[in-house]
Motif scaffolding. Structure first.
Motif: not given
Length: 289
Positions: A182-187, A200-205, A209-217, A231-235
């Motif tokens: 499960t992958l979430s990308v910070v665009d 802020p970048t930390d808020e987007r991260e 992180t919350e999105a992938v943790e929800n899938v994991d749960a 959790v990765e950054h980019g396009s």
């Protein structure tokens, strides 16, 4: 997982691999396949044969579905066939919804190096219009379709559409005993400087992180233990494609934000870009209404 699969066909050379892939999926899930050919009413196909007025496309469709039915018979897959008239994409979508199919399976003719869709593609319109999950497989001569899927990628951004897709992907992974990524990308690419400073970048991260943790749960509800979160950054579209290629992903299950009644394609859609470029099957799932 699936009880009934709709397999629209047009007799193209690209469709043969998809027929076999759909057959494998049907065998694994004990599903029935309905083969349907849509005689395109936007084309003039009426002709005269031996003094009788006939629809050449309907005749062609009957031959095509009979050939595919013979293949499915050989493969031991329960199946049915139908030839209908209409505009292909909306007819396929309406047919699937009218008869409550669980999945539509279609090939896509994405081309490497082309940054846009071939507007008018039946497959892309079905992906956009269908409320039923659509499995698309890019048909390239040098690519093979792997089944059963051993690794499934579930991209997520926490949106309703990606949440619906996550449930679908986890259920499929449980059926196939597959590993889940499960992958979430910070665009960091599509937001302008002003917007980036407002978010802020930390808020987007944190949201990623919350999105992938929800899938994991949620994966624990399906007794899935082999789940990897990223959790990765980019396009987003580029990161997804790279993740598929570097992690031996066999299929992607992701949300799609298509809208009925909209005649244009949202060219910036990550789902659309992934459907076009991914070298593996992509199952797109809309938000449940």
């Amino acid at each position: 997982m699936y009880d009934s699969i709709l397999l629209p066909v047009d007799g193209s050379e690209h469709g043969a691999k998809v027929v076999h892939h759909a057959a494998e999926l049907a065998q694994w899930t004990e599903a029935t396949i309905q083969v349907v050919f849509v005689a395109d009413t936007t084309r003039d196909s009426v002709t005269v044969v031996d003094g009788n007025v006939v629809d050449a496309l309907e005749r062609e469709g009957e031959t095509i579905v009979a050939d595919i039915a013979a293949t499915l018979e050989t493969l031991g897959v329960e199946h049915g066939t139908d030839v209908v008239q209409g505009s292909p994409a909306p007819t396929i979508v309406d047919y699937a919804e009218r008869y409550n199919y669980d999945l539509i399976v279609l090939p896509t003719h994405g081309r490497t190096g082309i940054s846009r869709y071939l507007l008018g593609s039946v497959t892309e319109k079905v992906v956009r219009l269908s409320d039923i999950p659509v499995l698309t497989a890019r048909m390239q001569s040098d690519e093979q379709l792997q089944f059963p899927y051993e690794t499934i990628l579930i991209p997520t951004d926490g949106s309703p559409a990606s949440t619906a897709a996550a449930g679908h992907g986890l259920a499929l992974a449980a059926t196939l005993d597959a590993t889940v990524h499960t992958l979430s990308v910070v665009d960091d690419t599509s937001l302008g400087p002003d917007v980036r400073s407002a978010i802020p970048t930390d808020e987007r991260e944190r949201l990623a992180t919350e999105a992938v943790e929800n899938v994991d749960a949620e994966a624990t509800e399906y007794a899935l233990s082999n789940v990897h979160t990223y959790v990765e950054h980019g396009s987003p579209a580029e990161v997804l494609k790279e993740h598929i290629e570097t992690n031996d992903i066999h299929a992607v299950v992701m949300g799609s934000s298509g809208r009925r009644g909209v005649d244009r394609i949202l060219l910036g859609s990550v789902a659309e870009k992934t459907v076009r470029s991914a070298p593996v099957p992509v199952i797109t799932v809309h938000e449940q209404s």
